[in-house]
Every structure is written in C-alpha cells, then in structure tokens.
Motif scaffolding. Structure first.
Motif, PDB file in Angstrom:
ATOM      1  N   ILE A  87       0.848  -1.192   0.000  1.00  0.00           N
ATOM      2  CA  ILE A  87       0.000   0.000   0.000  1.00  0.00           C
ATOM      3  C   ILE A  87       0.885   1.244   0.000  1.00  0.00           C
ATOM      4  O   ILE A  87       0.680   2.168  -0.784  1.00  0.00           O
ATOM      5  N   VAL A 120       1.070   4.344   7.093  1.00  0.00           N
ATOM      6  CA  VAL A 120       0.314   3.111   6.868  1.00  0.00           C
ATOM      7  C   VAL A 120       0.643   2.185   8.027  1.00  0.00           C
ATOM      8  O   VAL A 120       1.773   1.723   8.163  1.00  0.00           O
ATOM      9  N   VAL A 139      -4.645   4.137   7.067  1.00  0.00           N
ATOM     10  CA  VAL A 139      -3.835   5.007   6.220  1.00  0.00           C
ATOM     11  C   VAL A 139      -4.148   6.449   6.593  1.00  0.00           C
ATOM     12  O   VAL A 139      -5.307   6.859   6.586  1.00  0.00           O
ATOM     13  N   THR A 197      -6.354   2.047  -2.056  1.00  0.00           N
ATOM     14  CA  THR A 197      -6.539   1.256  -0.837  1.00  0.00           C
ATOM     15  C   THR A 197      -7.637   0.207  -0.983  1.00  0.00           C
ATOM     16  O   THR A 197      -7.582  -0.835  -0.346  1.00  0.00           O
ATOM     17  N   VAL A 233      -9.627  -1.633   5.662  1.00  0.00           N
ATOM     18  CA  VAL A 233      -8.664  -0.597   5.311  1.00  0.00           C
ATOM     19  C   VAL A 233      -9.371   0.737   5.486  1.00  0.00           C
ATOM     20  O   VAL A 233     -10.350   1.026   4.801  1.00  0.00           O
ATOM     21  N   ASP A 280      -9.124   4.920   5.528  1.00  0.00           N
ATOM     22  CA  ASP A 280      -8.295   6.041   5.049  1.00  0.00           C
ATOM     23  C   ASP A 280      -8.970   7.347   5.329  1.00  0.00           C
ATOM     24  O   ASP A 280     -10.057   7.445   5.765  1.00  0.00           O
TER      25      ASP A 280
END
Length: 79
Positions: free
Chosen positions: A2, A17, A27, A45, A77, A79
């Motif tokens: 990533i 990350v 993230v 992502t 994940v 972000d």
C-alpha cells in the motif's frame, strides 16, 4: 505494498500506513487532500480490502482476488 503504491501516486505527500489490529490497516496523511486525490487514495486502498459486509446474510465476509493473493490484503482498510 500500500505504501509503495501511494508513494508512486503521491510522491510529495507523506503517508502513515499502520496495522492497527489483526486484519485492519489505517492510512493517514499529514496533509488535506483534494477531492481528486481522495478518490485516487480510495481507489488504491480498495484494492487491498478483502472484507465486506453482506446485508442479506447480516454477516461480515471475506474474499480474496488473485491480485490480493499476490500483493496482500486486509479485511479492513480505513483512510
């Protein structure tokens, strides 16, 4: 992986990350990204996200694509 993809897409932006829990990756960036950059970040992502919520069965499920088998994945994940 990533981090490598983010570094290639955003060479001047510093990303953090981190694996926060089992199967979870977070993230973060120190800078605010514009809308186009945010969409690019999410596109990158999302390739690594293997978990999803199935509304019909009311369960959290996982699935891996061949791409994820090679480059890795995480259930969550953020972000």
């Amino acid at each position: 992986n990533i981090r490598r993809m983010l570094k290639k897409a955003f060479p001047k932006v510093k990303f953090s990350v981190r694996k926060s829990h089992y199967g979870s990756v977070t993230v973060r960036t120190e800078e605010d990204l514009d809308e186009a950059a945010t969409e690019t970040l999410q596109a990158i992502t999302s390739r690594f996200k293997s978990g999803y919520y199935d509304w019909q069965s009311d369960c959290h499920l996982t699935s891996n694509s061949p791409w994820q088998d090679v480059f890795g994945s995480s259930e969550f994940v953020s972000d």
